[in-house]
Design a protein around this motif. Structure first.
Motif, PDB file in Angstrom:
ATOM      1  N   PRO A 199      35.160   4.851 -33.952  1.00  0.00           N
ATOM      2  CA  PRO A 199      35.625   5.680 -35.010  1.00  0.00           C
ATOM      3  C   PRO A 199      35.655   5.149 -36.409  1.00  0.00           C
ATOM      4  CG  PRO A 199      37.453   5.020 -33.805  1.00  0.00           C
ATOM      5  CD  PRO A 199      36.204   4.374 -32.949  1.00  0.00           C
ATOM      6  N   ALA A 200      35.296   5.986 -37.413  1.00  0.00           N
ATOM      7  CA  ALA A 200      35.135   5.256 -38.745  1.00  0.00           C
ATOM      8  C   ALA A 200      36.459   4.613 -39.049  1.00  0.00           C
ATOM      9  CB  ALA A 200      35.054   6.666 -39.542  1.00  0.00           C
ATOM     10  N   GLU A 201      37.580   5.098 -38.741  1.00  0.00           N
ATOM     11  CA  GLU A 201      38.739   4.208 -39.420  1.00  0.00           C
ATOM     12  C   GLU A 201      39.069   2.731 -38.879  1.00  0.00           C
ATOM     13  OE1 GLU A 201      40.080   7.145 -35.896  1.00  0.00           O
ATOM     14  OE2 GLU A 201      38.623   7.217 -37.779  1.00  0.00           O
ATOM     15  N   SER A 202      38.340   2.650 -37.694  1.00  0.00           N
ATOM     16  CA  SER A 202      38.124   1.324 -37.021  1.00  0.00           C
ATOM     17  C   SER A 202      37.152   0.296 -37.687  1.00  0.00           C
ATOM     18  CB  SER A 202      38.303   1.248 -35.678  1.00  0.00           C
ATOM     19  OG  SER A 202      39.279   2.149 -35.122  1.00  0.00           O
ATOM     20  N   VAL A 203      36.271   0.858 -38.570  1.00  0.00           N
ATOM     21  CA  VAL A 203      35.091   0.157 -38.906  1.00  0.00           C
ATOM     22  C   VAL A 203      35.219  -0.471 -40.416  1.00  0.00           C
ATOM     23  CG1 VAL A 203      32.729   0.160 -39.167  1.00  0.00           C
ATOM     24  CG2 VAL A 203      33.643   1.376 -37.349  1.00  0.00           C
ATOM     25  N   VAL A 204      34.752  -1.619 -40.615  1.00  0.00           N
ATOM     26  CA  VAL A 204      34.635  -2.019 -42.143  1.00  0.00           C
ATOM     27  C   VAL A 204      33.342  -2.156 -42.553  1.00  0.00           C
ATOM     28  CG1 VAL A 204      35.255  -4.171 -43.499  1.00  0.00           C
ATOM     29  CG2 VAL A 204      36.990  -3.375 -42.095  1.00  0.00           C
ATOM     30  N   MET A 205      33.039  -1.624 -43.583  1.00  0.00           N
ATOM     31  CA  MET A 205      31.652  -2.045 -44.250  1.00  0.00           C
ATOM     32  C   MET A 205      31.697  -2.865 -45.467  1.00  0.00           C
ATOM     33  SD  MET A 205      28.297  -1.057 -44.930  1.00  0.00           S
ATOM     34  CE  MET A 205      27.476  -1.750 -45.730  1.00  0.00           C
ATOM     35  N   ILE A 206      30.646  -4.033 -45.186  1.00  0.00           N
ATOM     36  CA  ILE A 206      30.995  -5.175 -46.104  1.00  0.00           C
ATOM     37  C   ILE A 206      29.589  -5.065 -46.958  1.00  0.00           C
ATOM     38  CG2 ILE A 206      31.225  -7.651 -46.380  1.00  0.00           C
ATOM     39  CD1 ILE A 206      32.729  -7.766 -43.748  1.00  0.00           C
ATOM     40  N   GLY A 207      29.870  -4.999 -48.255  1.00  0.00           N
ATOM     41  CA  GLY A 207      28.311  -4.965 -49.013  1.00  0.00           C
ATOM     42  C   GLY A 207      28.726  -5.397 -50.390  1.00  0.00           C
ATOM     43  N   ASP A 208      27.662  -5.639 -51.305  1.00  0.00           N
ATOM     44  CA  ASP A 208      27.474  -6.174 -52.695  1.00  0.00           C
ATOM     45  C   ASP A 208      27.556  -4.702 -53.595  1.00  0.00           C
ATOM     46  OD1 ASP A 208      25.019  -5.566 -52.255  1.00  0.00           O
ATOM     47  OD2 ASP A 208      24.455  -6.987 -53.697  1.00  0.00           O
ATOM     48  N   ASP A 209      27.296  -3.435 -53.263  1.00  0.00           N
ATOM     49  CA  ASP A 209      27.441  -2.677 -54.094  1.00  0.00           C
ATOM     50  C   ASP A 209      28.411  -1.786 -54.168  1.00  0.00           C
ATOM     51  OD1 ASP A 209      26.651   0.213 -55.214  1.00  0.00           O
ATOM     52  OD2 ASP A 209      24.454  -0.516 -54.906  1.00  0.00           O
ATOM     53  N   ILE A 210      29.182  -1.592 -55.235  1.00  0.00           N
ATOM     54  CA  ILE A 210      30.536  -0.920 -55.149  1.00  0.00           C
ATOM     55  C   ILE A 210      30.471   0.611 -54.930  1.00  0.00           C
ATOM     56  CG2 ILE A 210      30.292  -0.716 -57.719  1.00  0.00           C
ATOM     57  CD1 ILE A 210      33.626  -1.413 -55.535  1.00  0.00           C
ATOM     58  N   VAL A 211      29.225   1.086 -55.403  1.00  0.00           N
ATOM     59  CA  VAL A 211      29.074   2.663 -55.268  1.00  0.00           C
ATOM     60  C   VAL A 211      28.500   3.046 -53.810  1.00  0.00           C
ATOM     61  CG1 VAL A 211      27.925   4.558 -56.094  1.00  0.00           C
ATOM     62  CG2 VAL A 211      28.808   3.088 -57.509  1.00  0.00           C
ATOM     63  N   ASN A 212      27.207   2.351 -53.498  1.00  0.00           N
ATOM     64  CA  ASN A 212      26.362   2.652 -52.191  1.00  0.00           C
ATOM     65  C   ASN A 212      27.106   2.084 -51.090  1.00  0.00           C
ATOM     66  OD1 ASN A 212      24.418   4.352 -53.493  1.00  0.00           O
ATOM     67  ND2 ASN A 212      23.671   2.515 -54.570  1.00  0.00           N
ATOM     68  N   ASP A 213      27.557   1.085 -51.251  1.00  0.00           N
ATOM     69  CA  ASP A 213      28.142   0.337 -49.742  1.00  0.00           C
ATOM     70  C   ASP A 213      29.715   0.497 -49.607  1.00  0.00           C
ATOM     71  OD1 ASP A 213      25.749  -1.130 -49.141  1.00  0.00           O
ATOM     72  OD2 ASP A 213      26.368  -2.809 -50.397  1.00  0.00           O
ATOM     73  N   VAL A 214      30.457   0.321 -50.780  1.00  0.00           N
ATOM     74  CA  VAL A 214      32.104   0.357 -50.679  1.00  0.00           C
ATOM     75  C   VAL A 214      32.233   2.078 -50.807  1.00  0.00           C
ATOM     76  CG1 VAL A 214      34.149   0.037 -51.751  1.00  0.00           C
ATOM     77  CG2 VAL A 214      32.213  -1.910 -51.624  1.00  0.00           C
ATOM     78  N   GLY A 215      31.659   2.719 -51.921  1.00  0.00           N
ATOM     79  CA  GLY A 215      32.117   3.839 -52.193  1.00  0.00           C
ATOM     80  C   GLY A 215      31.574   5.142 -51.024  1.00  0.00           C
ATOM     81  N   GLY A 216      30.391   4.504 -50.541  1.00  0.00           N
ATOM     82  CA  GLY A 216      29.600   5.443 -49.532  1.00  0.00           C
ATOM     83  C   GLY A 216      30.511   5.287 -48.270  1.00  0.00           C
ATOM     84  N   ALA A 217      30.898   4.149 -47.595  1.00  0.00           N
ATOM     85  CA  ALA A 217      31.560   4.067 -46.702  1.00  0.00           C
ATOM     86  C   ALA A 217      32.945   4.622 -46.770  1.00  0.00           C
ATOM     87  CB  ALA A 217      31.747   2.604 -46.211  1.00  0.00           C
ATOM     88  N   GLN A 218      33.424   4.470 -47.703  1.00  0.00           N
ATOM     89  CA  GLN A 218      35.006   5.038 -47.866  1.00  0.00           C
ATOM     90  C   GLN A 218      34.829   6.669 -47.675  1.00  0.00           C
ATOM     91  OE1 GLN A 218      35.951   3.331 -51.559  1.00  0.00           O
ATOM     92  NE2 GLN A 218      37.414   1.581 -50.562  1.00  0.00           N
ATOM     93  N   SER A 219      33.825   7.232 -48.115  1.00  0.00           N
ATOM     94  CA  SER A 219      33.722   8.662 -48.235  1.00  0.00           C
ATOM     95  C   SER A 219      33.560   9.064 -46.741  1.00  0.00           C
ATOM     96  CB  SER A 219      32.429   9.101 -48.924  1.00  0.00           C
ATOM     97  OG  SER A 219      31.382   8.846 -48.443  1.00  0.00           O
ATOM     98  N   CYS A 220      33.125   8.139 -46.006  1.00  0.00           N
ATOM     99  CA  CYS A 220      32.990   8.468 -44.232  1.00  0.00           C
ATOM    100  C   CYS A 220      34.084   8.197 -43.736  1.00  0.00           C
ATOM    101  CB  CYS A 220      31.754   7.877 -43.963  1.00  0.00           C
ATOM    102  SG  CYS A 220      30.007   8.187 -44.659  1.00  0.00           S
ATOM    103  N   GLY A 221      35.174   7.535 -44.259  1.00  0.00           N
ATOM    104  CA  GLY A 221      36.539   7.248 -43.574  1.00  0.00           C
ATOM    105  C   GLY A 221      36.608   5.970 -43.092  1.00  0.00           C
ATOM    106  N   MET A 222      35.839   5.052 -43.606  1.00  0.00           N
ATOM    107  CA  MET A 222      35.799   3.676 -43.111  1.00  0.00           C
ATOM    108  C   MET A 222      36.334   2.915 -44.538  1.00  0.00           C
ATOM    109  SD  MET A 222      32.006   2.690 -41.824  1.00  0.00           S
ATOM    110  CE  MET A 222      30.869   3.862 -42.858  1.00  0.00           C
ATOM    111  N   ARG A 223      36.703   1.566 -44.110  1.00  0.00           N
ATOM    112  CA  ARG A 223      37.143   0.544 -45.081  1.00  0.00           C
ATOM    113  C   ARG A 223      35.795   0.024 -45.714  1.00  0.00           C
ATOM    114  NH1 ARG A 223      41.043  -2.224 -41.034  1.00  0.00           N
ATOM    115  NH2 ARG A 223      39.945  -0.850 -39.570  1.00  0.00           N
ATOM    116  N   GLY A 224      36.089  -0.331 -47.125  1.00  0.00           N
ATOM    117  CA  GLY A 224      34.756  -0.587 -47.795  1.00  0.00           C
ATOM    118  C   GLY A 224      35.285  -2.001 -48.522  1.00  0.00           C
ATOM    119  N   VAL A 225      34.455  -2.965 -48.327  1.00  0.00           N
ATOM    120  CA  VAL A 225      34.981  -4.317 -48.919  1.00  0.00           C
ATOM    121  C   VAL A 225      33.608  -4.785 -49.689  1.00  0.00           C
ATOM    122  CG1 VAL A 225      35.537  -6.618 -48.383  1.00  0.00           C
ATOM    123  CG2 VAL A 225      36.619  -4.884 -47.124  1.00  0.00           C
ATOM    124  N   GLN A 226      33.981  -5.294 -50.916  1.00  0.00           N
ATOM    125  CA  GLN A 226      32.679  -5.899 -51.705  1.00  0.00           C
ATOM    126  C   GLN A 226      32.829  -7.550 -51.718  1.00  0.00           C
ATOM    127  OE1 GLN A 226      32.690  -4.862 -55.846  1.00  0.00           O
ATOM    128  NE2 GLN A 226      30.581  -4.935 -56.060  1.00  0.00           N
TER     129      GLN A 226
END
Length: 261
Positions: A199-226
């Motif tokens: 499930p999205a709430e159990s997943v972390v997205m790690i990326g270098d792009d604040i909008v496409n990686d972090v923001g995109g992941a957060q909009s799907c319910g994931m945690r986003g780390v830059q």
């Protein structure tokens, strides 16, 4: 620091996280970090907006610099776009990098009824963009796909325009909204989450792009780390619309925190 607790799955960007664009060496500690993550039995998938080469060539590059991952664990936009084109009976006019063309070899491109825009680099000429514009204007129902929504990426010490600005130009000229295939699209992240089986709430997205990686992941319910590598800029930490759940020096630092928690 709550973002690293109870992580059941990890999504990783590739360029800027595993290696710097144009580099032939991995970012320090990234190979070992992925190995430790896999040894911990936490599933990982690799999400990229890379469209300057085929998935196979990208995988070959990753393997050549020391990474070990299966092709099925790497999610670039082009295979997803091909599935959409087939399912909807669409025939694309392609504005993409020549090195990526072979990934479209099974797609009918005769008498095109849509435009697919990728990171065409030097093929982003006035002539090529104008052909795409003319086709879209000739269609009763114009369809435009953009293989990602990035504004720019980093190559060496330079910032390079990505596909997003060129897609915006065609959107403006043709009064059409591009369908994004890739980050930050919810459908793209949703497909990766489904494959991951978490499930999205159990997943972390790690990326270098604040909008496409972090923001995109957060909009799907994931945690986003830059990560502070790749295209990261200090101003990202004061972004007007996206606030990361965490900032880390690099991938190794992020995996340390996840495993320690």
């Amino acid at each position: 620091m709550s973002w690293c607790k109870n992580v059941k799955g990890v999504l990783l960007d590739i360029t800027g996280v595993l290696f710097e664009s144009g580099a032939s060496e991995p970012i320090k500690g990234s190979i070992e970090a992925i190995k430790r993550l896999k040894d911990s039995k936490i599933p990982v998938r690799f999400c990229t907006n890379e469209t300057t080469k085929t998935r196979q060539k990208l995988l070959q590059k990753l393997h050549s610099i020391g990474f070990s991952m299966k092709e099925d664990d790497v999610f670039p936009p082009i295979p997803a776009c091909c599935q959409i084109l087939k399912s909807r009976g669409l025939r694309p006019h392609l504005v993409v990098n020549p090195d990526a063309l072979s990934d479209f070899c099974e797609i009918n491109q005769e008498n095109p009824n849509c435009v697919v825009l990728g990171d065409a680099t030097d093929n982003f000429s006035y002539q090529n963009l104008n052909k795409a514009f003319q086709l879209l204007m000739s269609l009763e129902t114009p369809v435009l796909f953009a293989l990602g929504g990035g504004k720019y990426y980093k190559e060496g010490s330079d910032l390079i325009l990505d596909v997003g600005p060129f897609a915006k130009a065609l959107e403006y000229a043709c009064d059409v909204e591009a369908e994004i295939v890739g980050k930050p699209s919810k459908s793209f992240f949703g497909a990766v989450l489904q494959d991951l089986g978490q499930p999205a709430e159990s997943v972390v997205m790690i990326g270098d792009d604040i909008v496409n990686d972090v923001g995109g992941a957060q909009s799907c319910g994931m945690r986003g780390v830059q990560v502070r590598t790749g295209k990261y800029r200090p101003s990202d930490e004061n972004h007007p619309t996206v606030k990361a759940d965490g900032y880390v020096d690099n991938l190794a630092h992020a995996i340390d925190l996840i495993l320690q928690s």
